[in-house]
Design an enzyme around this catalytic site. Structure first.
Site, mmCIF file in Angstrom:
data_model
loop_
_atom_site.group_PDB
_atom_site.id
_atom_site.type_symbol
_atom_site.label_atom_id
_atom_site.label_comp_id
_atom_site.label_asym_id
_atom_site.label_seq_id
_atom_site.Cartn_x
_atom_site.Cartn_y
_atom_site.Cartn_z
ATOM 1 N N ALA A 1 -1.560 -0.024 13.046
ATOM 2 C CA ALA A 1 -1.918 1.271 12.463
ATOM 3 C C ALA A 1 -3.395 1.547 12.720
ATOM 4 C CB ALA A 1 -1.632 1.280 10.964
ATOM 5 N N LEU B 1 -0.637 -2.840 8.849
ATOM 6 C CA LEU B 1 -1.184 -1.697 8.089
ATOM 7 C C LEU B 1 -2.206 -2.169 7.067
ATOM 8 C CD1 LEU B 1 1.948 -0.802 8.880
ATOM 9 C CD2 LEU B 1 1.485 1.012 7.277
ATOM 10 N N GLY C 1 -3.732 -1.929 -2.678
ATOM 11 C CA GLY C 1 -2.301 -1.731 -2.930
ATOM 12 C C GLY C 1 -2.002 -1.844 -4.411
ATOM 13 N N ASP D 1 -4.325 -12.709 2.335
ATOM 14 C CA ASP D 1 -5.281 -11.870 3.046
ATOM 15 C C ASP D 1 -5.014 -11.922 4.547
ATOM 16 O OD1 ASP D 1 -7.775 -10.830 4.194
ATOM 17 O OD2 ASP D 1 -8.480 -10.958 2.122
ATOM 18 N N TYR E 1 -15.015 1.182 9.397
ATOM 19 C CA TYR E 1 -13.593 1.550 9.549
ATOM 20 C C TYR E 1 -13.326 2.011 10.989
ATOM 21 C CZ TYR E 1 -9.156 3.924 8.336
ATOM 22 O OH TYR E 1 -7.836 4.342 8.256
ATOM 23 N N THR F 1 -2.372 11.450 6.110
ATOM 24 C CA THR F 1 -1.010 11.418 5.571
ATOM 25 C C THR F 1 -1.089 11.258 4.051
ATOM 26 O OG1 THR F 1 -0.236 10.464 7.640
ATOM 27 C CG2 THR F 1 1.206 10.206 5.727
ATOM 28 N N GLY G 1 0.831 -1.204 0.000
ATOM 29 C CA GLY G 1 0.000 0.000 0.000
ATOM 30 C C GLY G 1 0.868 1.258 0.000
HETATM 31 P P1 NAD Z 1 -3.545 1.764 1.304
HETATM 32 O O1 NAD Z 1 -4.897 1.394 0.876
HETATM 33 O O2 NAD Z 1 -2.620 2.358 0.310
HETATM 34 O O3 NAD Z 1 -2.798 0.529 1.956
HETATM 35 C C1 NAD Z 1 -3.449 -0.539 2.577
HETATM 36 C C2 NAD Z 1 -2.801 -1.823 2.092
HETATM 37 O O4 NAD Z 1 -3.397 -2.928 2.783
HETATM 38 C C3 NAD Z 1 -3.019 -2.062 0.600
HETATM 39 O O5 NAD Z 1 -1.821 -2.485 -0.018
HETATM 40 C C4 NAD Z 1 -4.071 -3.149 0.560
HETATM 41 O O6 NAD Z 1 -3.999 -3.967 -0.600
HETATM 42 C C5 NAD Z 1 -3.766 -3.917 1.829
HETATM 43 N N1 NAD Z 1 -4.934 -4.635 2.349
HETATM 44 C C6 NAD Z 1 -6.172 -4.154 2.566
HETATM 45 N N2 NAD Z 1 -6.979 -5.109 3.051
HETATM 46 C C7 NAD Z 1 -6.219 -6.237 3.137
HETATM 47 C C8 NAD Z 1 -6.477 -7.552 3.540
HETATM 48 N N3 NAD Z 1 -7.688 -7.932 3.960
HETATM 49 N N4 NAD Z 1 -5.474 -8.454 3.500
HETATM 50 C C9 NAD Z 1 -4.225 -8.089 3.058
HETATM 51 N N5 NAD Z 1 -3.932 -6.859 2.652
HETATM 52 C C10 NAD Z 1 -4.919 -5.933 2.690
HETATM 53 O O7 NAD Z 1 -3.720 2.782 2.543
HETATM 54 P P2 NAD Z 1 -2.643 3.506 3.462
HETATM 55 O O8 NAD Z 1 -2.974 4.940 3.483
HETATM 56 O O9 NAD Z 1 -1.275 3.090 3.118
HETATM 57 O O10 NAD Z 1 -3.029 2.919 4.891
HETATM 58 C C11 NAD Z 1 -2.241 1.953 5.560
HETATM 59 C C12 NAD Z 1 -2.745 1.786 6.983
HETATM 60 O O11 NAD Z 1 -2.618 3.016 7.693
HETATM 61 C C13 NAD Z 1 -4.208 1.361 7.080
HETATM 62 O O12 NAD Z 1 -4.362 0.458 8.149
HETATM 63 C C14 NAD Z 1 -4.913 2.647 7.408
HETATM 64 O O13 NAD Z 1 -6.093 2.429 8.135
HETATM 65 C C15 NAD Z 1 -3.878 3.374 8.252
HETATM 66 N N6 NAD Z 1 -4.074 4.831 8.208
HETATM 67 C C16 NAD Z 1 -3.674 5.552 7.120
HETATM 68 C C17 NAD Z 1 -3.902 6.923 7.103
HETATM 69 C C18 NAD Z 1 -3.448 7.791 5.962
HETATM 70 O O14 NAD Z 1 -3.726 8.977 5.990
HETATM 71 N N7 NAD Z 1 -2.755 7.318 4.962
HETATM 72 C C19 NAD Z 1 -4.563 7.548 8.179
HETATM 73 C C20 NAD Z 1 -4.992 6.751 9.238
HETATM 74 C C21 NAD Z 1 -4.725 5.399 9.258
#
Ligand code: NAD
Ligand code: UDP
Length: 312
Positions: A115, A74, A38, A58, A146, A176, A12
């Site tokens: 996360a 994450l 991702g 998964d 969520y 972020t 991701g």
């Molecule tokens: P993103 O969607 O780019 O990354 C999430 C990754 O997790 C992806 O690669 C996706 O394919 C993978 N994924 C999702 N469900 C899955 C599953 N069931 N099994 C395996 N893989 C799975 O989002 P991001 O912004 O990189 O977020 C990463 C983490 O950080 C998340 O947990 C999100 O809740 C947390 N977060 C991010 C932000 C932000 O602003 N970017 C803010 C708060 C929390």
């Protein structure tokens, strides 16, 4: 010292930047990702590194995982645009997935970082939000899958800590942004930047007076690593984000100025339960982890635009 590290969600946006940093620090990294949100491209620059292993799987049902010393969880879709289409995936990635990874951490005696999110505060009535604030979440609303699953993920972690004395730390991440977000992800920075680059109008939801605070990815990754690395922590949950509260209208104007486009702003309905204000209180991370963001929004956006230019 070299560690074996599992990054769930490593393909991701945040996970790929984190994996890259961990590899460059000399660690062995295993990425577990189902590529739901991702992108294969995100791991392209280090996929052939001999210290990197990809498990296409998964987090809700990962099967056998390798022994590791550290786990970052994450793996969850994070864009509100996905809350309507994938609520079950999201709810279970943060609950069942957290359960699976906690069991694995326990079996390996590994330290884990979860996360979590500023969304655990819902539409906050306290401003800025400290870790002690218990939040204002609509559990049955559109964001419930969520917000509430992150909250239960945190509860499960507390329960494992109580019963099994495990070392699990939680980071509540505030908005972020940066390269490797999907242009069609739906979150505000990739949306505005992509619209501006295409010369399309920028779609503000509501009147644009709602606020967010935007942190550049490099600052956040540094924070994740410092939280994992700290040998002793006084607390098990830390806010991480930047304290530069902005209205969404200010953000839209900034993007238009940086990209120098003729795009205009148009207004669309505000989605249900969209928080009206959000800004982290990061005193805890600043004092105890010696962490704070350093990259101003203007600079972070300038580093982000070229990525979206190459993807438009
Ligand atoms: P993103 O969607 O780019 O990354 C999430 C990754 O997790 C992806 O690669 C996706 O394919 C993978 N994924 C999702 N469900 C899955 C599953 N069931 N099994 C395996 N893989 C799975 O989002 P991001 O912004 O990189 O977020 C990463 C983490 O950080 C998340 O947990 C999100 O809740 C947390 N977060 C991010 C932000 C932000 O602003 N970017 C803010 C708060 C929390
Ligand atoms: N937003 C917007 N236009 C868009 C996408 C988002 O006005 O095209 C708003 C959204 O309503 C919210 C803020 O921008 O108030 C941040 O949205 P995002 O989806 O990035 O994350 P959130 O902080 O809401 O989880």
């Amino acid at each position: 010292m070299q560690k074996r590290i599992l990054v769930a969600g490593g393909a991701g946006f945040l996970g790929s930047h984190l994996s890259e940093r961990l590899l460059s620090d000399g660690h062995e990294v295993t990425c577990l990702d189902n590529f739901g949100s991702g992108q294969r491209d995100n791991i392209k620059s280090f996929e052939d590194n001999p210290s990197f292993t990809l498990i296409d799987g998964d987090v809700r049902n990962p099967g056998a995982l390798p022994p590791v010393d550290r786990i970052y969880h994450l793996a969850s879709r994070a864009s509100p645009a996905d809350f309507t289409d994938f609520p079950v995936d999201i709810a279970l990635a943060n609950t069942k997935g957290t359960h699976r990874l906690l069991d694995h951490a326990r079996a390996c005696n590994a330290r884990m970082v979860f996360a979590s999110t500023s969304e655990v505060y819902g539409d906050p009535e306290v401003h800025p939000q400290p870790e002690t604030y218990t939040g204002n979440v609509n559990i049955r609303g559109i964001r419930g899958c969520y917000d509430e699953s992150k909250r239960f993920g945190e509860t499960l972690i507390r329960s494992y800590q109580e019963e099994y004395e495990m070392d699990v730390r939680t980071v509540r991440i505030f908005n972020t942004y940066g390269p490797r977000m999907r242009p069609d992800d739906g979150r505000v920075v990739p949306t505005f930047v992509t619209q501006a680059l295409r010369g399309d109008n920028l779609t503000i939801y509501g009147d644009g007076k709602q606020t967010r605070s935007f942190c550049y990815v490099d600052d956040l990754v540094r924070g994740l690593v410092s939280l994992m690395r700290a040998e002793d922590v006084d607390h098990d949950v830390y806010n991480m984000g930047r304290e530069n509260e902005q209205t969404i209208k200010q953000l839209a104007k900034k993007v238009i100025d940086i990209i120098e486009t003729n795009s205009e702003i148009i207004y669309e309905p505000l989605p249900e339960d969209d928080p009206s204000r959000r800004c982290p209180d990061i005193s805890r991370a600043r004092t105890e982890l010696n962490w704070e963001p350093t990259i101003p929004l203007q600079e972070g956006l300038q580093m982000t635009v070229p990525y979206f230019k190459s993807r438009k």
